[in-house]
Motif scaffolding. Structure first.
Motif, PDB file in Angstrom:
ATOM      1  N   THR A 181       0.856  -1.183   0.000  1.00 13.41           N
ATOM      2  CA  THR A 181       0.000   0.000   0.000  1.00 13.41           C
ATOM      3  C   THR A 181       0.892   1.233   0.000  1.00 13.41           C
ATOM      4  OG1 THR A 181      -1.780  -1.123   1.205  1.00 13.41           O
ATOM      5  CG2 THR A 181      -1.784   1.279   1.223  1.00 13.41           C
ATOM      6  N   ALA A 182       0.829   1.994  -1.093  1.00 14.15           N
ATOM      7  CA  ALA A 182       1.614   3.217  -1.229  1.00 14.15           C
ATOM      8  C   ALA A 182       0.747   4.394  -0.795  1.00 14.15           C
ATOM      9  CB  ALA A 182       2.083   3.392  -2.665  1.00 14.15           C
ATOM     10  N   VAL A 183       1.219   5.154   0.194  1.00 11.60           N
ATOM     11  CA  VAL A 183       0.418   6.198   0.821  1.00 11.60           C
ATOM     12  C   VAL A 183       1.032   7.566   0.539  1.00 11.60           C
ATOM     13  CG1 VAL A 183      -0.493   7.091   3.002  1.00 11.60           C
ATOM     14  CG2 VAL A 183      -0.272   4.615   2.651  1.00 11.60           C
ATOM     15  N   ARG A 184       0.178   8.464   0.078  1.00 11.41           N
ATOM     16  CA  ARG A 184       0.592   9.851  -0.141  1.00 11.41           C
ATOM     17  C   ARG A 184      -0.359  10.758   0.633  1.00 11.41           C
ATOM     18  NH1 ARG A 184       4.652  13.434  -1.234  1.00 11.41           N
ATOM     19  NH2 ARG A 184       3.809  15.306  -2.236  1.00 11.41           N
ATOM     20  N   ALA A 185       0.173  11.541   1.550  1.00 14.54           N
ATOM     21  CA  ALA A 185      -0.647  12.470   2.339  1.00 14.54           C
ATOM     22  C   ALA A 185      -0.666  13.842   1.677  1.00 14.54           C
ATOM     23  CB  ALA A 185      -0.091  12.583   3.757  1.00 14.54           C
ATOM     24  N   TRP A 186      -1.768  14.553   1.867  1.00 14.42           N
ATOM     25  CA  TRP A 186      -1.851  15.932   1.372  1.00 14.42           C
ATOM     26  C   TRP A 186      -2.575  16.770   2.415  1.00 14.42           C
ATOM     27  CZ3 TRP A 186      -6.576  18.411   0.174  1.00 14.42           C
ATOM     28  CH2 TRP A 186      -7.709  17.588   0.184  1.00 14.42           C
ATOM     29  N   ALA A 202     -10.996  24.281  -6.736  1.00 18.04           N
ATOM     30  CA  ALA A 202     -10.646  24.957  -5.492  1.00 18.04           C
ATOM     31  C   ALA A 202      -9.247  24.528  -5.060  1.00 18.04           C
ATOM     32  CB  ALA A 202     -11.662  24.618  -4.404  1.00 18.04           C
ATOM     33  N   PRO A 203      -8.574  25.321  -4.202  1.00 15.81           N
ATOM     34  CA  PRO A 203      -7.217  24.972  -3.779  1.00 15.81           C
ATOM     35  C   PRO A 203      -7.099  23.572  -3.191  1.00 15.81           C
ATOM     36  CG  PRO A 203      -7.732  27.212  -3.124  1.00 15.81           C
ATOM     37  CD  PRO A 203      -9.001  26.627  -3.663  1.00 15.81           C
ATOM     38  N   ALA A 204      -8.073  23.170  -2.335  1.00 15.86           N
ATOM     39  CA  ALA A 204      -8.011  21.847  -1.718  1.00 15.86           C
ATOM     40  C   ALA A 204      -8.130  20.750  -2.765  1.00 15.86           C
ATOM     41  CB  ALA A 204      -9.105  21.706  -0.670  1.00 15.86           C
ATOM     42  N   SER A 205      -9.046  20.961  -3.753  1.00 19.30           N
ATOM     43  CA  SER A 205      -9.206  19.981  -4.822  1.00 19.30           C
ATOM     44  C   SER A 205      -7.922  19.856  -5.644  1.00 19.30           C
ATOM     45  CB  SER A 205     -10.371  20.381  -5.728  1.00 19.30           C
ATOM     46  OG  SER A 205     -10.531  19.479  -6.788  1.00 19.30           O
ATOM     47  N   THR A 206      -7.261  20.975  -5.862  1.00 19.37           N
ATOM     48  CA  THR A 206      -6.005  20.968  -6.606  1.00 19.37           C
ATOM     49  C   THR A 206      -4.927  20.216  -5.848  1.00 19.37           C
ATOM     50  OG1 THR A 206      -6.545  23.094  -7.622  1.00 19.37           O
ATOM     51  CG2 THR A 206      -4.229  22.429  -7.635  1.00 19.37           C
ATOM     52  N   GLN A 207      -4.859  20.414  -4.531  1.00 21.80           N
ATOM     53  CA  GLN A 207      -3.878  19.729  -3.711  1.00 21.80           C
ATOM     54  C   GLN A 207      -4.063  18.215  -3.790  1.00 21.80           C
ATOM     55  OE1 GLN A 207      -1.327  20.875  -1.883  1.00 21.80           O
ATOM     56  NE2 GLN A 207      -1.655  23.027  -2.369  1.00 21.80           N
ATOM     57  N   ARG A 208      -5.303  17.761  -3.720  1.00 26.53           N
ATOM     58  CA  ARG A 208      -5.564  16.320  -3.799  1.00 26.53           C
ATOM     59  C   ARG A 208      -5.176  15.778  -5.181  1.00 26.53           C
ATOM     60  NH1 ARG A 208      -8.404  12.309  -1.329  1.00 26.53           N
ATOM     61  NH2 ARG A 208      -9.080  10.628  -2.721  1.00 26.53           N
ATOM     62  N   ARG A 209      -5.563  16.488  -6.234  1.00 26.25           N
ATOM     63  CA  ARG A 209      -5.245  16.028  -7.587  1.00 26.25           C
ATOM     64  C   ARG A 209      -3.737  15.942  -7.784  1.00 26.25           C
ATOM     65  NH1 ARG A 209      -4.006  19.095 -11.614  1.00 26.25           N
ATOM     66  NH2 ARG A 209      -4.976  20.940 -10.675  1.00 26.25           N
TER      67      ARG A 209
END
Length: 334
Positions: A181-186, A202-209
């Motif tokens: 399981t490869a995990v990436r936090a944002w 939105a900024p949060a949506s961009t961060q997740r993408r």
């Protein structure tokens, strides 16, 4: 035969768990096991020895400790080649030196120190920050539920390509015929509303993408790297056979083919899960490590500083992870 698995023992319950884990790893990887006790361990962890320093009885106790550990391995894992050694020096210095010629070093998360509130002993913390090979720290407490067999979790850093930690984690999953399981936090921007889900654009949506795209790129690069390794390995037997035939033609005996590194075979069969989660990296990793057999994180090694080199994420997972933690230096090329 490859470099040994090294385990540090001090006679505590935690070091026995580390010993058993290291023996299982050596068996699975078909590597020798080296049991090491540094006779100044008691002094380093803050306890006074039961006998005066320099008294022969102290050396006898140390030899008995490593002999008992060696015998335990021979009973539990008779297939493992095991040696034991007592080194009359500081445990951190001894184990850092061992790490130059080890596949990994294993340690219990708490020794027999008098500070009961510390989940990670001072030896483990210092070794994790200085070792030249991966360090696996076994938690002092048993997990609430049995781990899922073969499940490995790795934290994906900001590095553009696959880190040493990612390569190590894939090898661990392959050696267990398990999954990764490869995990990436944002993190959501501080000014974003916490009561509403992120809107597209939105900024949060961009961060997740961006986190998702980065994770995909790293895993694609990891797959490419592993495929290249397999192509090289596939060519090795043919080259070895050609060399042996040439040597036989010359009337000489061919050399034996070197044993492959553990975990490389079967990497293509590892199922890789992607996980992108919002929150502090240490919290995301600790939650993801529930029911895992191993949590793998990287550690940077700067060339200009030789002291403790651990970041806040390393510190947090070493203290609070529910499963064993592997700290892999970014300079490691095992």
């Amino acid at each position: 035969m490859g470099l040994p698995v090294v385990v540090g023992v001090d006679g505590s319950e935690g070091s026995l768990r580390a010993l058993d884990w290291a023996a299982a790893e050596a068996s699975r990887s078909r590597l020798p096991l080296r049991v090491v006790h540094a006779s100044l361990w008691e002094h380093y962890e803050g306890l006074r020895p039961t006998v005066d320093a320099g008294v022969p009885g102290e050396q006898l106790l140390a030899e008995h400790l490593v002999a008992s550990a060696r015998d335990r391995v021979r009973v539990l894992r008779p297939e493992v080649s095991v040696v034991a050694d007592v080194q009359p020096e500081d445990p951190v210095a001894a184990l850092v030196q061992e790490s130059h010629e080890a596949s990994l070093v294993v340690l219990g998360s708490r020794g027999r120190g008098r500070i009961a509130g510390m989940l990670l002993g001072s030896v483990g913390l210092a070794l994790a920050g200085r070792s030249h090979c991966p360090v696996v720290v076994i938690p002092a407490r048993q997990p609430g539920a049995p781990p899922q067999p073969g499940r490995i979790v790795v934290g994906i850093s900001d590095d553009a390509g696959p880190s040493a930690a990612a390569v190590f984690a894939l090898a661990q999953a392959a050696s267990r015929h398990g999954e990764l399981t490869a995990v990436r936090a944002w993190r959501r921007p501080a000014h974003a509303l916490l009561t509403q889900p992120p809107l597209p654009g939105a900024p949060a949506s961009t961060q997740r993408r961006q986190a998702e795209e980065h994770l995909d790129e790293v895993l694609k690069a990891l797959e490419t790297l592993e495929n290249r390794k397999k192509q090289q390995q596939a060519q090795e037997p043919q080259k070895s056979q050609e060399t042996q035939e040439t040597q036989r033609t010359r009337g000489t005996q061919g050399a034996q083919e070197p044993q492959r590194a553990p975990g490389q075979d079967g990497s293509a069969n590892v199922v890789i899960h992607r996980s992108v989660a919002q929150g502090p990296a240490h919290q995301v990793l600790i939650e993801a490590a529930e029911n895992a057999e191993l949590l793998v994180v990287g550690a940077r090694r700067g060339s200009g500083w030789h002291g403790l080199q651990l970041g806040p994420v390393n510190h947090a997972v070493l203290h609070y992870s529910p499963c064993p933690v592997a700290i892999v230096p970014d300079t490691y090329r095992g």
